[in-house]
Design a protein around this motif. Sequence first.
Motif, short mmCIF file in Angstrom:
data_model
loop_
_atom_site.label_atom_id
_atom_site.label_comp_id
_atom_site.label_asym_id
_atom_site.label_seq_id
_atom_site.Cartn_x
_atom_site.Cartn_y
_atom_site.Cartn_z
N LYS A 12 0.17 -4.21 2.98
CA LYS A 12 -1.25 -5.99 2.65
C LYS A 12 -0.33 -5.91 1.75
O LYS A 12 -0.47 -7.32 1.79
CB LYS A 12 -1.82 -4.32 1.50
N HIS A 13 0.50 -6.61 1.33
CA HIS A 13 0.92 -7.94 0.48
C HIS A 13 2.81 -7.65 0.64
O HIS A 13 3.26 -9.02 -0.20
CB HIS A 13 0.66 -7.54 -1.48
N ASN A 25 1.61 -9.22 -9.12
CA ASN A 25 0.70 -8.69 -8.58
C ASN A 25 0.25 -8.24 -7.43
O ASN A 25 0.78 -8.75 -6.72
CB ASN A 25 -1.15 -10.20 -9.14
N HIS A 26 -0.48 -7.00 -7.53
CA HIS A 26 -0.81 -6.49 -6.22
C HIS A 26 0.79 -5.54 -4.98
O HIS A 26 0.85 -5.33 -4.31
CB HIS A 26 -1.39 -7.41 -4.96
N THR A 27 1.73 -5.20 -6.49
CA THR A 27 2.64 -4.78 -6.15
C THR A 27 2.76 -3.76 -5.64
O THR A 27 1.98 -3.20 -6.78
CB THR A 27 3.94 -5.73 -7.13
N ASP A 52 -0.96 -2.23 -7.45
CA ASP A 52 -1.66 -2.22 -7.19
C ASP A 52 -1.46 -0.15 -7.39
O ASP A 52 -2.53 0.68 -7.08
CB ASP A 52 -1.92 -2.49 -5.49
#
Length: 418
Positions: A12-13, A25-27, A52
């Motif tokens: 996703k990231h 962020n979003h790791t 995340d």
Amino acid sequence: MKIEEIYQLYTKHFLVDTDTRTIRNHTLFFALKGDNFNGNNFTKEALKQGADYAIVDEESHSHEPNIILVDDVLETLQKLANHHRKVLNIPIIGLTGSNGKTTTKELINAVLKTKYKTTATKGNLNNHIGVPLTLLSMTPETEIGIVEMGANHKKEIEFLCTLCEPDFGYITNFGKAHLEGFGGIKGVIEAKSELYTYLKENGKIAFINPQDAVQVEKTINIKSISFNNNLQFLEVNPFVKLSLNSKSVQSNLIGKYNYTNIAAACTIGSYFKVSDTDIKDGIENYTPENNRSQIILKTVNKVILDAYNANPTSMKAALENFEAIKEENKTVILGDMFELGKTSIEEHQNIVDLVAQLHFNNCFFVGENFYQTKTKNNAYKTFEELLLHLKNNPLKQQSILIKGSRGMRLERLLEIIN
């Protein structure tokens, strides 16, 4: 949760972190364990700071939302990295050796990135944790990966090869590094050659320096590419200058020993069809940092700072190169070399004897190993003792070579050298 399911979360990231001090962020946060820390204890903090999901291997930390419990966090990280490598299916260049790994890796990257989108090992994150993190830093945009692999024991390179599955391999050299773990130079050759074994068994390609007899011998039955025949060493004073197809290339690297590192990058660049002009630009735009053969101009002195690491092979090369540089007044400051095992005092004495044969104005040795040698020069048991001496007796109008193992932290001398 299966690796394929974790992989879907990762894609996703394309972010993975293991330290809450640098969380993104979003790791995906992997709660690794070490001798002095337990990442499981920082799971809530990681999620609070923007992760995340967190991957843990202690059930007591698995009862919060977005926490994934696995049997072993490190093993999961490694499996995820290998899965990602297979999905990417891009050329991977694997790199190891006793000396010059990181510089060569940076040079290869500097050349290849003039034409391709590359991802290379950051710093020297080259172990069983660093290699997976390097692989997971690659994205679908990455066209070529460059993975540095380090080791201080046998079978480590073999294992790292199973993670990154290199299509190409290069071993910089076989020197007297980590002798304690390898059990001598023979062990060094066996351990580093684990990369050759992988390449041979999988029908992959080795880049070799034809002047290195060990490389030639070990790659007899392997697909191999020798250094570009159109490369020629020109001079070093103090920076390495060479020609590529009669095109002059002026590097920012000192020491003739760096010529082979540059030659490897040029050869690999040529293989991947990078133009001579772009190869030249890549080499000339690369400047070493992080205490690796840096030239630092102080007020009245010039410092060659090579304090990132040291072993008998690299120390000898640095000293001989320093003597060859055309400078009037030369001072050497040498710190202990670590991980030499039973040969430690002998190898330190060899360096002391070599220095005695060379022509330097001043010589200073620091560390418990050098202190135990037979030397008529200035030997100091501790860094603080040397620091005090240089404060009271400042060096003036000198070219100064500073070299020692990372643990000596000799770059601290810059604070009192003018």
